[in-house]
Design an enzyme around this catalytic site. Structure first.
Site, mmCIF file in Angstrom:
data_model
loop_
_atom_site.group_PDB
_atom_site.id
_atom_site.type_symbol
_atom_site.label_atom_id
_atom_site.label_comp_id
_atom_site.label_asym_id
_atom_site.label_seq_id
_atom_site.Cartn_x
_atom_site.Cartn_y
_atom_site.Cartn_z
ATOM 1 N N ALA A 68 -84.320 -6.035 26.596
ATOM 2 C CA ALA A 68 -85.538 -6.342 27.545
ATOM 3 C C ALA A 68 -86.184 -4.901 27.549
ATOM 4 O O ALA A 68 -85.659 -4.046 27.541
ATOM 5 C CB ALA A 68 -84.968 -6.744 28.979
ATOM 6 N N ASP A 69 -87.575 -4.930 28.157
ATOM 7 C CA ASP A 69 -88.319 -3.816 28.132
ATOM 8 C C ASP A 69 -89.549 -4.199 29.236
ATOM 9 O O ASP A 69 -89.984 -5.359 29.224
ATOM 10 C CB ASP A 69 -88.804 -3.401 26.872
ATOM 11 C CG ASP A 69 -89.515 -1.988 27.018
ATOM 12 O OD1 ASP A 69 -88.716 -1.002 26.781
ATOM 13 O OD2 ASP A 69 -90.783 -1.766 27.379
#
Length: 194
Positions: A68-69
């Site tokens: 995730a970012d």
């Protein structure tokens, strides 16, 4: 039981998954973050994929890697983590009294039939701040809290008192859209809870 890997060192993502009842291990990838464009949704999808793929290892059937970012976007400008305290002040002065967007990209890699299958999605949440004066911004930056956060703030931290409202998923602003994650995993036949 399915092995689930969080390809992130973020304590906030770890906490969100723990609260959701997911049993997982943390294995951050060591790859470089490479951005090839400036469309926020594309950027977070690319970065989440890079993180997930950097954590790939010889796996057993059904293993899932989650990358995730999160980025903050204001008037088309992507605001990552601040370079230093003055950069944090600059960002917070832009955001105060305005509405901005928080984008999180999520990549799920599932090892199935001797190959990694990839699913990617992005979530966007609008966040509005009340006006905040320079002294309040400087006092917050002096705590050091904003220095490791996209957009220079954490909604769950001390700057959260200035949030006027949000439209969308709160957990997305923290760093992982948990509801959407469970929905997308369910569509793939992946049970994230035990």
């Amino acid at each position: 039981m399915r092995k689930i890997i969080l390809a992130s060192a973020s304590p906030r993502r770890k906490e969100l998954l723990e609260r959701a009842g997911v049993a997982f291990e943390v294995r951050p990838g060591n790859g470089d973050e490479i951005i090839t464009g400036n469309d926020p949704e594309t950027v977070v999808k690319e970065l989440s994929g890079q993180k997930a793929r950097a954590a790939v290892f010889p796996a057993e059937e059904g293993t899932v890697i989650l990358g995730a970012d999160t980025i903050v976007v204001f008037r088309g400008e992507i605001l990552g983590k601040p370079k230093d305290p003055e950069d944090a002040v600059r960002m917070l002065k832009m955001l105060q009294g305005n509405t901005h967007q928080v984008f999180t990209g999520v990549t799920l890699l599932e090892y199935r039939q001797q190959r990694w299958n990839e699913t990617v999605f992005a979530e966007c949440t609008d966040v509005a701040f009340y006006p905040v004066d320079d002294r309040e911004i400087r006092n917050y930056v002096d705590t050091g809290e904003p220095l490791d956060k996209a957009g220079s703030y954490g909604i769950q931290g001390a700057f959260g008192i200035y949030v006027k409202g949000i439209r969308g998923d709160y957990s997305n602003v923290v760093g992982l859209p948990v509801g959407r994650l469970f929905y997308e995993a369910k569509k793939l036949g992946i049970e994230l809870k035990g």
